[in-house]
Design an enzyme around this catalytic site. Structure first.
Site: not given
Length: 398
Positions: A98, A140
């Site tokens: 990310y 996640e």
């Protein structure tokens, strides 16, 4: 929750960012893959990149997330986030990735919008990004923990134990863990990622629904060969590889099962509507309903080009007949048989029991049309669930 200061800035700049988000997404991917070529080779779907589908999905999700933050500041768009998180988990996406995305996305925003990206604007959109990213990371990590896998390492070796040609373009692969250990639990409707090494050395990944119920001793996927202008290249490279090269006894790298379109544990009536290869998650749901003795009405609907193109057609009917109160109706564009519908799916004469939960899977235009018909018949939108194979363009095309 977006801060008041950032909310005002995002609200003022959302039209400009929204208008440019397609260009931003395209430049982002160009920069990302130039800096990290392994991502396009071994993680991202090259076919979707070539067709521009991933760019549309990214643009739609960012714009939708920002719009939701402004319209509903005390809530999150959990349906959208959940769908993305399940897909990411099936790929093994990590927290560290990310930060990589952030670097190249914000460089693309600055380059496309130029002087309009003041420090205040950059700070506000940075907050939007990390609100979305951190929500996905949390989801996640929870998904990884549930499957007892580690981010970045979701793969196990599976052996192909059988292969069956369902139609000219659809093949079923029966698979089992190569180490002989039990297969991981899944919920009816979920998929697995399959990673294959292609002739150029790329390790491309695609998702395929498990067609068997959680209670079955067998795990299987049905793969449709992708045709089209790039059938020999990126658009169909994994499906064509599986069809042409993978045989009984071969080994595949398969992820833990994921996917947010799952059959709810409920005694409510159920409607399963699919088109083409979209029948695959419905077969798992249908088998689970049969296994558990579901007593409420079940309506099974499917549309296809012809009976010969309808994958798992016999299983579709046989599983329906196992249920106490179930009906199946199929529509075909050509060669329809007596009792089948002709042309597109038409729900006008289809009985719809009160309290029905509907599950849809197939091409986006098909799902839009069926959803509109169901809503027109009085089914609440909250009771209509869908699965998109590939990038979710529902938001991007809304």
């Amino acid at each position: 929750m977006l801060s008041d200061k950032s909310s005002a800035t995002v609200r003022a700049t959302l039209p400009a960012v929204g208008a440019a988000i397609g260009d931003i997404a395209e430049l982002f991917y160009t920069r990302l893959f130039a800096a990290h070529p392994a991502l396009i080779r071994d993680l991202f779907n090259r076919g979707n990149q070539s067709a521009g589908l991933q760019k549309q999905a990214l643009a739609g999700s960012i714009a939708a997330f920002a719009t939701h933050l402004l319209a509903h500041p005390d809530t999150r768009p959990d349906v959208m986030l959940g769908r993305i998180a399940h897909k990411h988990a099936s790929l093994g996406v990590t927290r560290e990735q990310y930060a990589v995305v952030h670097e190249h996305l914000f460089a693309a925003i600055a380059e496309v919008l130029g002087e309009a990206v003041t420090p205040e604007v950059a700070e506000a959109w940075d907050e939007v990004y990390w609100l979305m990213a951190n929500a996905l990371i949390a989801l996640e990590e929870r998904l990884y923990a549930e499957q007892r896998v580690v981010a970045g390492d979701v793969w196990r070796e599976w052996t192909v134990t059988g292969r069956a040609e369902e139609t000219a373009d659809c093949t079923t692969f029966r698979i089992a863990p190569a180490d002989g250990a039990p297969a991981p639990a899944h919920r009816p409707g979920q998929y697995v990622s399959v990673q294959v090494e292609l002739p150029d050395g790329a390790r491309q990944i695609r998702q395929y629904s498990l067609i068997t119920s959680p209670g079955s001793a067998v795990r299987a996927i049905t793969v449709k060969r992708v045709h089209g202008p790039a059938a020999a290249g990126p658009d169909g490279e994994v499906s064509n590889h599986l069809h042409a090269r993978v045989r009984t006894g071969d080994t595949l790298r398969v992820s833990a099962p994921y996917g947010d379109l799952v059959l709810a544990d409920s005694a409510a009536p159920v409607l399963l509507a699919s088109a083409g290869i979209g029948c695959t998650p419905m077969l798992s749901m249908l088998e689970h309903l049969a296994d558990t003795g579901h007593a409420a009405p079940v309506t099974v609907l499917h549309a296809d080009r012809s009976p010969a193109d309808h994958p798992l057609r016999g299983d579709h009917r046989a599983l329906t007949h196992k249920l106490a109160d179930a009906t199946a109706r199929f529509w075909y564009e050509q060669d329809a048989e007596p009792g089948d519908g002709e042309g597109l799916m038409d729900l006008t004469a289809v009985p719809l029991a009160p309290g029905t939960r509907a599950y849809l899977c197939g091409p986006l235009p098909f799902m839009r049309a069926v959803r509109e018909q169901l809503i027109a018949r009085g089914l609440p939108a909250a009771d209509i669930h869908y699965e998109v194979f590939g990038p979710d363009l529902w938001l991007a095309s809304a």
